[in-house]
Design a protein around this motif. Structure first.
Motif, PDB file in Angstrom:
ATOM      1  N   GLU A 151     -28.199 -21.308  23.936  1.00 43.85           N
ATOM      2  CA  GLU A 151     -29.211 -20.785  24.861  1.00 43.85           C
ATOM      3  C   GLU A 151     -28.842 -19.351  25.248  1.00 43.85           C
ATOM      4  OE1 GLU A 151     -28.598 -20.119  28.247  1.00 43.85           O
ATOM      5  OE2 GLU A 151     -26.499 -20.712  28.211  1.00 43.85           O
ATOM      6  N   PHE A 152     -29.871 -18.586  25.572  1.00 46.89           N
ATOM      7  CA  PHE A 152     -29.644 -17.194  25.974  1.00 46.89           C
ATOM      8  C   PHE A 152     -30.356 -16.903  27.295  1.00 46.89           C
ATOM      9  CE2 PHE A 152     -29.588 -17.430  21.290  1.00 46.89           C
ATOM     10  CZ  PHE A 152     -28.267 -17.053  21.058  1.00 46.89           C
ATOM     11  N   LEU A 153     -30.307 -17.882  28.205  1.00 49.97           N
ATOM     12  CA  LEU A 153     -31.019 -17.759  29.481  1.00 49.97           C
ATOM     13  C   LEU A 153     -30.163 -17.040  30.512  1.00 49.97           C
ATOM     14  CD1 LEU A 153     -32.168 -21.506  29.791  1.00 49.97           C
ATOM     15  CD2 LEU A 153     -33.343 -19.650  28.590  1.00 49.97           C
ATOM     16  N   GLU A 155     -29.456 -16.285  34.456  1.00 46.55           N
ATOM     17  CA  GLU A 155     -29.776 -16.823  35.779  1.00 46.55           C
ATOM     18  C   GLU A 155     -30.741 -15.843  36.457  1.00 46.55           C
ATOM     19  OE1 GLU A 155     -26.525 -18.025  38.253  1.00 46.55           O
ATOM     20  OE2 GLU A 155     -25.487 -18.975  36.583  1.00 46.55           O
ATOM     21  N   LYS A 207     -23.517 -17.314  19.826  1.00 47.64           N
ATOM     22  CA  LYS A 207     -23.564 -17.396  21.286  1.00 47.64           C
ATOM     23  C   LYS A 207     -22.419 -16.593  21.931  1.00 47.64           C
ATOM     24  CE  LYS A 207     -24.043 -18.677  25.472  1.00 47.64           C
ATOM     25  NZ  LYS A 207     -25.173 -18.474  26.340  1.00 47.64           N
ATOM     26  N   ASN A 211     -22.584 -12.891  24.088  1.00 51.89           N
ATOM     27  CA  ASN A 211     -22.096 -12.671  25.449  1.00 51.89           C
ATOM     28  C   ASN A 211     -20.962 -11.648  25.475  1.00 51.89           C
ATOM     29  OD1 ASN A 211     -23.955 -14.273  26.646  1.00 51.89           O
ATOM     30  ND2 ASN A 211     -22.570 -15.899  27.300  1.00 51.89           N
ATOM     31  N   ARG A 254     -26.525  -0.850  32.771  1.00 54.02           N
ATOM     32  CA  ARG A 254     -26.521  -0.509  34.192  1.00 54.02           C
ATOM     33  C   ARG A 254     -25.096  -0.616  34.719  1.00 54.02           C
ATOM     34  NH1 ARG A 254     -28.596  -4.509  36.635  1.00 54.02           N
ATOM     35  NH2 ARG A 254     -29.429  -5.570  34.827  1.00 54.02           N
ATOM     36  N   GLY A 260     -19.917 -10.469  36.378  1.00 52.60           N
ATOM     37  CA  GLY A 260     -19.421 -11.726  36.937  1.00 52.60           C
ATOM     38  C   GLY A 260     -20.274 -12.864  36.431  1.00 52.60           C
ATOM     39  N   CYS A 263     -20.788 -17.079  32.996  1.00 47.83           N
ATOM     40  CA  CYS A 263     -20.778 -17.000  31.526  1.00 47.83           C
ATOM     41  C   CYS A 263     -19.879 -15.910  30.962  1.00 47.83           C
ATOM     42  CB  CYS A 263     -22.202 -16.808  31.024  1.00 47.83           C
ATOM     43  SG  CYS A 263     -23.317 -18.055  31.667  1.00 47.83           S
ATOM     44  N   PHE A 323     -23.198 -12.880  42.327  1.00 46.73           N
ATOM     45  CA  PHE A 323     -22.735 -12.033  41.204  1.00 46.73           C
ATOM     46  C   PHE A 323     -23.806 -11.098  40.681  1.00 46.73           C
ATOM     47  CE2 PHE A 323     -24.278 -13.476  37.016  1.00 46.73           C
ATOM     48  CZ  PHE A 323     -24.854 -14.703  37.313  1.00 46.73           C
ATOM     49  N   LYS A 324     -25.065 -11.378  41.056  1.00 50.22           N
ATOM     50  CA  LYS A 324     -26.174 -10.472  40.762  1.00 50.22           C
ATOM     51  C   LYS A 324     -27.367 -10.960  41.592  1.00 50.22           C
ATOM     52  CE  LYS A 324     -28.235 -12.944  36.913  1.00 50.22           C
ATOM     53  NZ  LYS A 324     -28.818 -12.865  35.598  1.00 50.22           N
ATOM     54  N   ARG A 412     -25.358  -0.667  43.030  1.00 48.73           N
ATOM     55  CA  ARG A 412     -26.298  -0.943  41.931  1.00 48.73           C
ATOM     56  C   ARG A 412     -27.205   0.246  41.660  1.00 48.73           C
ATOM     57  NH1 ARG A 412     -24.817  -5.857  39.335  1.00 48.73           N
ATOM     58  NH2 ARG A 412     -23.834  -7.102  40.939  1.00 48.73           N
TER      59      ARG A 412
HETATM   60  C1  UGA Z   1     -25.646 -14.203  30.604  1.00 50.45           C
HETATM   61  C2  UGA Z   1     -26.456 -13.722  29.390  1.00 50.45           C
HETATM   62  O1  UGA Z   1     -27.171 -12.523  29.739  1.00 50.45           O
HETATM   63  C3  UGA Z   1     -27.433 -14.780  28.908  1.00 50.45           C
HETATM   64  O2  UGA Z   1     -28.088 -14.330  27.729  1.00 50.45           O
HETATM   65  C4  UGA Z   1     -26.641 -16.061  28.603  1.00 50.45           C
HETATM   66  O3  UGA Z   1     -27.485 -17.111  28.189  1.00 50.45           O
HETATM   67  C5  UGA Z   1     -25.885 -16.501  29.842  1.00 50.45           C
HETATM   68  O4  UGA Z   1     -25.014 -15.444  30.261  1.00 50.45           O
HETATM   69  C6  UGA Z   1     -25.106 -17.743  29.473  1.00 50.45           C
HETATM   70  O5  UGA Z   1     -24.219 -17.652  28.629  1.00 50.45           O
HETATM   71  O6  UGA Z   1     -25.475 -18.841  29.927  1.00 50.45           O
HETATM   72  P1  UGA Z   1     -26.079 -14.408  33.242  1.00 50.45           P
HETATM   73  O7  UGA Z   1     -24.608 -14.649  33.347  1.00 50.45           O
HETATM   74  O8  UGA Z   1     -26.995 -15.324  33.941  1.00 50.45           O
HETATM   75  O9  UGA Z   1     -26.534 -14.409  31.689  1.00 50.45           O
HETATM   76  O10 UGA Z   1     -26.371 -12.968  33.833  1.00 50.45           O
HETATM   77  P2  UGA Z   1     -26.572 -11.488  33.263  1.00 50.45           P
HETATM   78  O11 UGA Z   1     -27.896 -11.017  33.683  1.00 50.45           O
HETATM   79  O12 UGA Z   1     -26.239 -11.383  31.842  1.00 50.45           O
HETATM   80  O13 UGA Z   1     -25.478 -10.708  34.121  1.00 50.45           O
HETATM   81  C7  UGA Z   1     -24.091 -10.967  33.979  1.00 50.45           C
HETATM   82  C8  UGA Z   1     -23.293  -9.970  34.805  1.00 50.45           C
HETATM   83  O14 UGA Z   1     -23.397  -8.658  34.260  1.00 50.45           O
HETATM   84  C9  UGA Z   1     -23.779  -9.841  36.254  1.00 50.45           C
HETATM   85  O15 UGA Z   1     -22.659  -9.708  37.098  1.00 50.45           O
HETATM   86  C10 UGA Z   1     -24.623  -8.576  36.257  1.00 50.45           C
HETATM   87  O16 UGA Z   1     -24.712  -7.962  37.499  1.00 50.45           O
HETATM   88  C11 UGA Z   1     -23.840  -7.733  35.259  1.00 50.45           C
HETATM   89  N1  UGA Z   1     -24.668  -6.676  34.612  1.00 50.45           N
HETATM   90  C12 UGA Z   1     -25.677  -7.009  33.776  1.00 50.45           C
HETATM   91  C13 UGA Z   1     -24.358  -5.347  34.842  1.00 50.45           C
HETATM   92  O17 UGA Z   1     -23.427  -5.018  35.611  1.00 50.45           O
HETATM   93  N2  UGA Z   1     -25.085  -4.384  34.204  1.00 50.45           N
HETATM   94  C14 UGA Z   1     -26.110  -4.695  33.355  1.00 50.45           C
HETATM   95  O18 UGA Z   1     -26.728  -3.748  32.804  1.00 50.45           O
HETATM   96  C15 UGA Z   1     -26.410  -6.039  33.135  1.00 50.45           C
END
Ligand code: UGA
Length: 432
Positions: A151-153, A155, A207, A211, A254, A260, A263, A323-324, A412
């Motif tokens: 999955e690539f979902l 949160e 997968k 990540n 970004r 955090g 994943c 974490f976001k 941010r």
């Molecule tokens: C991540 C992946 O993006 C999903 O594709 C994957 O399915 C999921 O892990 C998983 O393995 O289940 P997620 O952990 O929910 O998703 O969140 P992200 O949106 O990827 O953010 C992860 C972290 O990176 C957060 O702390 C976010 O603030 C940070 N982030 C993200 C940045 O600092 N800059 C960015 O440009 C993007």
């Protein structure tokens, strides 16, 4: 089709509900009685925008059901999705697969007709082989097929990511299963999702590599942001400037407080551990892990610098601590290091998060939850914007704060520095 989702955590629940919404009959199973009873009442265990509405709609339509009876649920289904947790093992970096293997044993006892067993949990390369071996101890291989379908979902964006995925990856050597699964996902493929068929091990690695690559991209821009801070360059210009190159792409560039969540930290460690097992050195990913870990020191130093080393008794307001944005998840949030550090140094901290009080800070000295943004920032010397919730994007600081020396630390980069400076406040961002 009749589907069974084993595990109603993030992946199982979101995928199950979305599959039901596409017209399938779905049973979501969990051994947690309380969780299942709550789900039947429409009480959702996680915060995910849009999820509650979809659960209620599909439960009412009877396409979605919840159960604690694993055996019966498997028997009734054609496709069984394994969506259990694979946390980091204690005292090690590898993934703990005990839940995956115990579910495989349970499945082997309930195969009454041909079933496709799908691993949706994030599992290291060769886990599918092990699952197949476990089931084959009890059942002939002609009655089941083990497939990897990662999955690539994200949160906070999970429903949209499910409905509009960039790709659907199916890892299997079995032609019949591939055909059935392509059909299951056809509503998404017809809307533009690419369908990629690989062998099982490749899908497992896709997968982790995805990540790890995204974590690398974030860490890269965070390090460039460190350089920008020393050279009076706005990292936002760099993100746009490099992101416009189609070979690089603009997303996940970004700069922020460190990645955090449940994943990236776990999966980067697990892929390194898998590579170690196969005597391969993933030095880039090892550096990413280290860089992300030491980022908290960099942030601490910057707060000290902003406050001219006078942290004691300073009133600091944190906006957002997860974490976001758009999640209530605290796992590996950078606030878990920064807030205790500032509390130890004698700061008086108030925090507001749209998802409410966090037990993680309840024992810390001088750390208090505020019921509103206004309460949190009233009387502050420093406001730390820790997550990028829309709720924070148009705060009128002048209206809420009488403090002329107020400092904003925008982790941010959601505000224009000029706009904040025009309000008469000091502004610091990340990499700008
Ligand atoms: C991540 C992946 O993006 C999903 O594709 C994957 O399915 C999921 O892990 C998983 O393995 O289940 P997620 O952990 O929910 O998703 O969140 P992200 O949106 O990827 O953010 C992860 C972290 O990176 C957060 O702390 C976010 O603030 C940070 N982030 C993200 C940045 O600092 N800059 C960015 O440009 C993007």
């Amino acid at each position: 089709m009749k589907l069974c989702m084993i595990g109603t955590g993030y992946v199982g629940l979101v995928s199950g509900v979305c599959f039901a919404d596409l017209g399938n009959d779905v049973i979501c199973v969990d051994k947690d009685n309380n969780k299942i009873n709550n789900l039947k009442k429409g009480i959702i265990p996680i915060y995910e925008p849009g999820l509650e509405e979809l659960v209620l709609k599909n439960y009412k339509n009877n396409r979605l059901n919840f159960s604690t009876n694993l055996k019966e649920s498997i028997k009734k289904s054609d496709i069984v999705f394994v969506c259990v947790g694979t946390p980091t093992r204690r005292n090690s970096n590898s993934a703990d697969l005990s839940q995956v293997y115990s579910v495989a044993k349970e499945i082997s006892k309930s195969i009454n007709k041909f079933k496709i067993i799908i691993n949706k949990s994030t599992v290291p390369v060769t886990t599918g082989d092990e699952v197949e071996k476990i089931i084959a101890k009890k059942v002939s291989r002609k009655y089941f097929s083990v497939v990897s379908n990662p999955e690539f979902l994200r949160e906070g964006e999970a429903i949209r990511d499910f409905i509009y995925p960039d790709r659907v990856v199916i890892g299997s050597n079995d032609v019949k299963s591939k055909k059935i699964l392509k059909n299951l996902y056809s509503p998404l493929i017809s809307k533009g999702a690419k369908f990629l068929s690989t062998n099982r091990r490749a899908a497992e690695l896709i997968k982790y590599a995805s990540n790890a690559f995204l974590a690398t991209k974030i860490t890269f821009i965070n390090e460039i942001a460190n350089l920008c801070e020393k050279t009076e360059i706005d990292v936002e210009d760099i993100s746009i400037g490099i992101g416009l190159d189609k070979r690089i792409g603009s997303r996940f560039l970004r700069a922020g407080p460190a990645y955090g969540g449940s994943c990236f930290p776990k999966d980067t460690k697990a892929i390194v551990s898998t590579a170690d097992k196969f005597k391969t050195n993933l030095s880039v990913i090892k550096s990413v892990i280290k860089s992300n870990q030491i980022r908290s020191d960099i942030l601490q130093k910057r707060v000290n610098l902003i406050l001219k080393n006078k942290v004691k008794n300073k009133k600091i307001s944190f906006l957002g601590v997860t974490f976001k944005a758009n999640t209530d998840d605290m796992r590996d949030s950078s606030s878990l290091k920064l807030i205790p550090y500032l509390s130890r140094r004698g700061a008086q901290i108030k925090y507001y998060d749209p998802t409410g009080f966090k037990k993680e800070f309840s024992k810390l000295k001088n750390v208090e939850f505020s019921q509103s943004i206004q309460d949190s920032i009233k009387g502050s010397d420093l406001i730390v914007i820790h997550t990028e919730w829309n709720d924070f994007k148009s705060i009128n600081f002048r209206k809420f704060s009488k403090n002329k020396k107020l400092i904003i630390y925008d982790m941010r980069n959601i505000f224009s520095p000029d706009k904040i400076k025009k309000m008469g406040f000091k502004y610091f961002g990340i990499g700008r």
